[in-house]
Scaffold this motif. Structure first.
Motif, PDB file in Angstrom:
ATOM      1  N   ASP A 292       0.552  -1.149   0.157  1.00 49.28           N
ATOM      2  CA  ASP A 292       0.164   0.284  -0.165  1.00 49.28           C
ATOM      3  C   ASP A 292       1.330   1.686  -0.305  1.00 49.28           C
ATOM      4  O   ASP A 292       1.750   1.556   1.285  1.00 49.28           O
ATOM      5  CB  ASP A 292      -0.947   0.002   0.794  1.00 49.28           C
ATOM      6  CG  ASP A 292      -1.651   0.936   1.419  1.00 49.28           C
ATOM      7  OD1 ASP A 292      -2.078   2.354   0.831  1.00 49.28           O
ATOM      8  OD2 ASP A 292      -1.980   1.380   2.248  1.00 49.28           O
ATOM      9  N   LEU A 293       1.393   1.839  -1.044  1.00 47.35           N
ATOM     10  CA  LEU A 293       2.128   3.146  -1.047  1.00 47.35           C
ATOM     11  C   LEU A 293       1.719   4.581   0.218  1.00 47.35           C
ATOM     12  O   LEU A 293       2.101   5.156  -0.204  1.00 47.35           O
ATOM     13  CB  LEU A 293       2.437   3.674  -2.873  1.00 47.35           C
ATOM     14  CG  LEU A 293       2.545   2.373  -3.788  1.00 47.35           C
ATOM     15  CD1 LEU A 293       2.959   2.514  -5.363  1.00 47.35           C
ATOM     16  CD2 LEU A 293       3.421   1.653  -2.937  1.00 47.35           C
ATOM     17  N   THR A 294       0.627   3.939   0.138  1.00 44.88           N
ATOM     18  CA  THR A 294      -0.156   5.163   0.884  1.00 44.88           C
ATOM     19  C   THR A 294       0.256   4.771   2.410  1.00 44.88           C
ATOM     20  O   THR A 294      -0.104   6.022   3.589  1.00 44.88           O
ATOM     21  CB  THR A 294      -1.605   5.123   0.374  1.00 44.88           C
ATOM     22  OG1 THR A 294      -2.449   4.195   1.480  1.00 44.88           O
ATOM     23  CG2 THR A 294      -1.744   5.813  -0.478  1.00 44.88           C
ATOM     24  N   ILE A 298       5.813   3.044   4.720  1.00 49.05           N
ATOM     25  CA  ILE A 298       5.686   2.957   3.082  1.00 49.05           C
ATOM     26  C   ILE A 298       7.133   4.250   2.328  1.00 49.05           C
ATOM     27  O   ILE A 298       6.284   5.187   2.947  1.00 49.05           O
ATOM     28  CB  ILE A 298       4.849   2.470   2.576  1.00 49.05           C
ATOM     29  CG1 ILE A 298       4.705   0.599   2.502  1.00 49.05           C
ATOM     30  CG2 ILE A 298       5.136   2.834   0.943  1.00 49.05           C
ATOM     31  CD1 ILE A 298       5.329  -0.290   2.218  1.00 49.05           C
ATOM     32  N   ARG A 299       8.012   3.481   2.061  1.00 54.04           N
ATOM     33  CA  ARG A 299       8.857   4.717   1.318  1.00 54.04           C
ATOM     34  C   ARG A 299       8.905   4.704   0.103  1.00 54.04           C
ATOM     35  O   ARG A 299       9.510   2.604  -0.453  1.00 54.04           O
ATOM     36  CB  ARG A 299       9.641   5.645   1.704  1.00 54.04           C
ATOM     37  CG  ARG A 299       9.488   6.526   2.915  1.00 54.04           C
ATOM     38  CD  ARG A 299       9.078   7.882   2.917  1.00 54.04           C
ATOM     39  NE  ARG A 299       8.520   8.393   4.134  1.00 54.04           N
ATOM     40  CZ  ARG A 299       7.768   8.194   4.798  1.00 54.04           C
ATOM     41  NH1 ARG A 299       6.542   7.315   4.354  1.00 54.04           N
ATOM     42  NH2 ARG A 299       6.975   9.098   5.893  1.00 54.04           N
ATOM     43  N   TYR A 300       9.002   4.682  -1.556  1.00 52.46           N
ATOM     44  CA  TYR A 300       9.529   4.510  -2.859  1.00 52.46           C
ATOM     45  C   TYR A 300       9.607   5.217  -3.625  1.00 52.46           C
ATOM     46  O   TYR A 300       9.466   7.201  -3.267  1.00 52.46           O
ATOM     47  CB  TYR A 300       8.030   3.946  -3.448  1.00 52.46           C
ATOM     48  CG  TYR A 300       6.769   4.741  -3.459  1.00 52.46           C
ATOM     49  CD1 TYR A 300       6.040   5.262  -4.738  1.00 52.46           C
ATOM     50  CD2 TYR A 300       5.934   4.954  -2.872  1.00 52.46           C
ATOM     51  CE1 TYR A 300       5.813   6.613  -5.073  1.00 52.46           C
ATOM     52  CE2 TYR A 300       5.195   6.009  -2.866  1.00 52.46           C
ATOM     53  CZ  TYR A 300       4.309   6.292  -3.837  1.00 52.46           C
ATOM     54  OH  TYR A 300       3.885   7.523  -4.259  1.00 52.46           O
ATOM     55  N   ALA A 302      10.987   6.764  -8.180  1.00 52.59           N
ATOM     56  CA  ALA A 302       9.936   7.059  -9.136  1.00 52.59           C
ATOM     57  C   ALA A 302       9.449   6.240  -9.742  1.00 52.59           C
ATOM     58  O   ALA A 302       8.629   6.227 -10.260  1.00 52.59           O
ATOM     59  CB  ALA A 302      10.566   8.710  -9.589  1.00 52.59           C
ATOM     60  N   GLU A 303      10.142   5.067  -9.133  1.00 51.99           N
ATOM     61  CA  GLU A 303      10.454   2.999 -10.453  1.00 51.99           C
ATOM     62  C   GLU A 303       9.254   2.873 -10.221  1.00 51.99           C
ATOM     63  O   GLU A 303       9.216   1.653  -9.704  1.00 51.99           O
ATOM     64  CB  GLU A 303      11.676   3.080 -10.543  1.00 51.99           C
ATOM     65  CG  GLU A 303      12.603   3.965 -11.780  1.00 51.99           C
ATOM     66  CD  GLU A 303      13.684   3.613 -12.129  1.00 51.99           C
ATOM     67  OE1 GLU A 303      13.835   2.293 -12.039  1.00 51.99           O
ATOM     68  OE2 GLU A 303      14.942   4.325 -12.921  1.00 51.99           O
ATOM     69  N   GLN A 304       8.757   3.460  -8.816  1.00 49.85           N
ATOM     70  CA  GLN A 304       8.224   2.597  -7.355  1.00 49.85           C
ATOM     71  C   GLN A 304       9.047   1.138  -6.947  1.00 49.85           C
ATOM     72  O   GLN A 304       8.740   0.291  -6.948  1.00 49.85           O
ATOM     73  CB  GLN A 304       7.137   1.904  -8.142  1.00 49.85           C
ATOM     74  CG  GLN A 304       5.890   3.365  -8.294  1.00 49.85           C
ATOM     75  CD  GLN A 304       4.634   3.050  -8.777  1.00 49.85           C
ATOM     76  OE1 GLN A 304       3.814   1.706  -8.912  1.00 49.85           O
ATOM     77  NE2 GLN A 304       4.064   3.761  -8.736  1.00 49.85           N
ATOM     78  N   THR A 305      10.180   1.634  -6.594  1.00 53.31           N
ATOM     79  CA  THR A 305      10.783   0.956  -5.557  1.00 53.31           C
ATOM     80  C   THR A 305      10.304   0.810  -4.429  1.00 53.31           C
ATOM     81  O   THR A 305      10.425   2.647  -4.302  1.00 53.31           O
ATOM     82  CB  THR A 305      12.806   0.136  -5.760  1.00 53.31           C
ATOM     83  OG1 THR A 305      12.593   0.121  -7.570  1.00 53.31           O
ATOM     84  CG2 THR A 305      12.926   0.029  -5.007  1.00 53.31           C
ATOM     85  N   VAL A 306       9.623  -0.273  -3.973  1.00 52.08           N
ATOM     86  CA  VAL A 306       9.379   0.375  -2.450  1.00 52.08           C
ATOM     87  C   VAL A 306       9.920  -0.493  -1.402  1.00 52.08           C
ATOM     88  O   VAL A 306      10.531  -1.301  -1.506  1.00 52.08           O
ATOM     89  CB  VAL A 306       7.508   0.067  -2.276  1.00 52.08           C
ATOM     90  CG1 VAL A 306       6.478  -0.152  -0.736  1.00 52.08           C
ATOM     91  CG2 VAL A 306       7.414   0.128  -4.127  1.00 52.08           C
ATOM     92  N   THR A 321      13.987   8.781   2.214  1.00 51.50           N
ATOM     93  CA  THR A 321      13.561   9.068   0.731  1.00 51.50           C
ATOM     94  C   THR A 321      14.322   7.179  -0.320  1.00 51.50           C
ATOM     95  O   THR A 321      15.286   7.286   0.020  1.00 51.50           O
ATOM     96  CB  THR A 321      13.984  10.078  -0.440  1.00 51.50           C
ATOM     97  OG1 THR A 321      15.511   9.715   0.159  1.00 51.50           O
ATOM     98  CG2 THR A 321      13.544  11.394  -0.358  1.00 51.50           C
ATOM     99  N   VAL A 322      13.660   7.077  -0.682  1.00 51.77           N
ATOM    100  CA  VAL A 322      14.204   5.568  -1.982  1.00 51.77           C
ATOM    101  C   VAL A 322      14.698   5.929  -3.378  1.00 51.77           C
ATOM    102  O   VAL A 322      13.866   6.939  -3.399  1.00 51.77           O
ATOM    103  CB  VAL A 322      12.947   5.044  -1.578  1.00 51.77           C
ATOM    104  CG1 VAL A 322      14.120   3.567  -2.433  1.00 51.77           C
ATOM    105  CG2 VAL A 322      12.575   4.019  -0.396  1.00 51.77           C
ATOM    106  N   ILE A 323      16.164   5.625  -3.558  1.00 49.67           N
ATOM    107  CA  ILE A 323      16.621   5.995  -4.873  1.00 49.67           C
ATOM    108  C   ILE A 323      17.096   5.110  -5.573  1.00 49.67           C
ATOM    109  O   ILE A 323      17.604   4.108  -5.204  1.00 49.67           O
ATOM    110  CB  ILE A 323      17.875   7.659  -4.530  1.00 49.67           C
ATOM    111  CG1 ILE A 323      17.218   8.836  -3.953  1.00 49.67           C
ATOM    112  CG2 ILE A 323      18.409   7.659  -5.968  1.00 49.67           C
ATOM    113  CD1 ILE A 323      18.080   9.493  -3.225  1.00 49.67           C
ATOM    114  N   ASP A 324      16.576   5.042  -7.331  1.00 57.78           N
ATOM    115  CA  ASP A 324      17.087   4.011  -7.605  1.00 57.78           C
ATOM    116  C   ASP A 324      18.353   4.394  -7.890  1.00 57.78           C
ATOM    117  O   ASP A 324      18.496   5.406  -9.533  1.00 57.78           O
ATOM    118  CB  ASP A 324      16.165   3.556  -8.851  1.00 57.78           C
ATOM    119  CG  ASP A 324      15.415   2.050  -8.099  1.00 57.78           C
ATOM    120  OD1 ASP A 324      14.968   1.276  -8.046  1.00 57.78           O
ATOM    121  OD2 ASP A 324      13.756   3.276  -8.117  1.00 57.78           O
ATOM    122  N   ASP A 325      19.711   4.401  -8.036  1.00 63.17           N
ATOM    123  CA  ASP A 325      20.799   4.629  -8.965  1.00 63.17           C
ATOM    124  C   ASP A 325      21.449   3.643 -10.080  1.00 63.17           C
ATOM    125  O   ASP A 325      22.285   3.127 -10.024  1.00 63.17           O
ATOM    126  CB  ASP A 325      21.849   4.313  -7.457  1.00 63.17           C
ATOM    127  CG  ASP A 325      23.199   4.361  -8.151  1.00 63.17           C
ATOM    128  OD1 ASP A 325      23.013   5.695  -8.722  1.00 63.17           O
ATOM    129  OD2 ASP A 325      24.137   4.438  -7.079  1.00 63.17           O
TER     130      ASP A 325
END
Length: 554
Positions: A292-294, A298-300, A302-306, A321-325
């Protein structure tokens, strides 16, 4: 002679009864008389007593009818049949006062010659109208219920039947009873109610003539998409056949149930087919849904890595924050490794075992606690990997990410979440690499190619960096004629010497430190000795190597 007649039945709830005689349950008997006699014989009184005793709890009405044979006049025979009826009625009154109001007298003389034998026509016919002793039955087991209307198992009456009602609310009990979670096509299901109902008489299972009303209690909160299934015995194992009937929730005072009119018996359930084969969760009743992204934990990206955090992972998730590097910018390049004075083997010792796709970085103002974080990665984002794993990193005190050999494989068979995500339960370090891992891969064999000579300086630390691959190694001292050369270092073979850059640290001077950075291809090369030479004069003085400036490694 005694005869028993059974017809349709009607519940009678008062003494003032009114019903169609054809709808009542009936029982009858006859007693016989001597020629021209109206007194009851001993065997007749015994027969009347037995009949009333048998039916005493159910008698609604009694008709006593007197008859004669065809000898004598009509008038005489009418009177004789009346006396015979009265004789029987007077005896009935001795069996109980209540029977007087329930009994009606009839006399027919010789009008009804029922038998060819005259002796048998000298009779009194007693007809009992009986209350139906079948009944509606309600069977309950907590919130599971079955209502059985009387006549459901006709001619067997419900009061003489045995009923079994069980409900199942966990996977262990299903397994114990050899109940599968698969349908007849081998597809796995999720259940929200499973019930077993059976009706038997003297050990034989009964077949219903009309539907029972069955209530299936919910195990979990209701969701859309459940349908009514019936259990099918397949070689001693119960599998499930979909009836297609939707399961609608009824909110009772204390229970939520799925209610059905059901003609069968055995196992029934409300279930739904699983979304994908990857949902191999062994729990029959629940699985992990998509995150549940809300949700507050939960943090996710921009690419919805949760990332799903346990309580206490961070003092607060504000600012987390979650970052896809994807470009692996968090990895150390050659210049950064020179700045930290480390080799690739110091921060990524198993680089040769991993084909890394990207990094996942969780940034926060505070360090995480010793908890577990669940990471959800979109399956589509990992499609180019064979067996994607996560290599768990950590933060060095100097701030860079460091990866050892803490490999975390995906967590399979959680639930419908596995249809869209690959899930990992990882230590909460905030630093992760994603890629394929080859545990059997050996380090690439490196061949000695050149010698680097540091003029006038012994005991230096020499780093060789490859700008193309990003790798840095610490050069070892060269050996010649069985001796270690303290000013000479080995440079490994490479496709292009122009990609190599060297960084030398020397700490032998008491009041300052010396360093030099140079492109290997720009150093003086002595072909005869296969040697590159760094001159002392080119070294820079600093108080600490953190003051070193780099240009060639960029």
């Amino acid at each position: 002679m005694k005869k028993l007649f059974l017809g349709c039945f009607l519940i009678l709830c008062c003494a003032n009864f009114s019903f169609g005689q054809e709808e009542a349950i009936k029982d009858s008997m006859e007693v016989f008389f001597k020629l021209d006699k109206a007194n009851l014989l001993k065997e007749s009184t015994e027969a009347i007593t037995a009949a009333f005793e048998k039916n005493k709890e159910r008698i609604l009405k009694v008709r006593v009818a007197g008859h004669t044979c065809d000898l004598g006049s009509d008038n005489y025979n009418m009177g004789l049949s009346e006396r015979r009826a009265n004789s029987a009625f007077e005896y009935v009154k001795t069996l109980g006062d209540a029977y007087q109001e329930k009994t009606e007298l009839f006399f027919y003389g010789e009008k009804e010659q029922k038998y060819d034998d005259r002796e048998q026509n000298r009779r009194v016919f007693v007809l009992f109208y009986l209350e139906d002793d079948d009944r509606d039955t309600l069977i309950k087991n907590d919130c599971a219920e079955v209502f059985i209307e009387k006549g459901t198992y006709k001619p067997t009456k419900t009061k003489k039947s045995s009923f079994e009602l069980k409900y199942f609310d966990n996977t262990k009990v299903l397994k114990t009873n050899n109940i599968s979670i698969e349908d007849t096509e081998g597809r796995k299901l999720y259940f929200n109610s499973v019930v077993h109902f059976k009706a038997t008489f003297e050990g034989t299972e009964l077949a219903a003539k009309k539907a029972v009303k069955i209530k299936l209690p919910l195990v979990n909160e209701p969701k859309e998409g459940y349908t009514f299934y019936e259990g099918v015995d397949q070689g001693g194992k119960i599998v499930w056949k979909n009836t297609g009937k939707p399961c609608q929730v009824t909110d009772g005072a204390d229970c939520k149930t799925y209610d059905f009119d059901w003609m069968n018996s055995g196992y029934c359930a409300c279930a739904t087919q699983r979304e994908c084969e990857e949902d191999c969760n062994g729990d029959a009743f629940s699985g992990v849904d998509r995150p549940d992204l809300t949700a507050a934990n939960i943090r996710y990206s921009a690419e919805q890595t949760v990332a799903e955090f346990e309580d206490g992972t961070y003092a607060s998730l504000d600012g987390v924050t979650v970052i896809d590097d994807n470009n692996k910018e968090e990895d150390l390049d050659v210049c950064e490794q020179f700045e930290y004075g480390i080799a690739t083997s110091d921060w990524f010792p198993n680089k040769h075992k991993m084909k890394d796709l990207k990094n996942i970085i969780i940034k926060s103002e505070t360090a995480p606690g010793s908890k577990t974080t669940r990471l959800y990665l979109k399956k589509e984002s990992l499609k180019d990997l064979n067996q994607p794993v996560i290599l768990v990193g950590d933060r060095h005190t100097k701030g860079y990410a460091k990866y050892a050999d803490n490999i975390v494989a995906p967590t399979p068979c959680l639930g419908s979440v596995n249809c869209e995500y690959v899930v990992y339960d990882v230590p909460s370090t905030g630093v992760y690499k994603v890629g394929d891992w080859n545990s059997g891969a050996g380090k690439p064999k490196k061949e000695d190619k050149w010698i680097l000579k540091v003029r006038l300086l012994k005991e230096s630390v020499v780093f060789i960096g490859n700008k193309k691959t990003g790798e840095v190694y610490k050069a070892k001292n060269a050996e010649r004629k069985g001796k270690t050369r303290p000013k000479e270092y080995v440079i490994y073979d490479t496709d292009n010497v122009g990609d190599l850059v060297v960084y030398v640290q020397n700490s032998t001077k008491p009041k300052f430190k010396l360093y030099q950075e140079a492109a290997v291809s720009e150093l003086k090369y002595k072909k005869a000795a296969n040697m590159y030479v760094m001159r002392r004069v080119k070294f820079n003085k600093v108080q600490d190597f953190s003051e070193a400036q780099f240009t060639k490694c960029k």
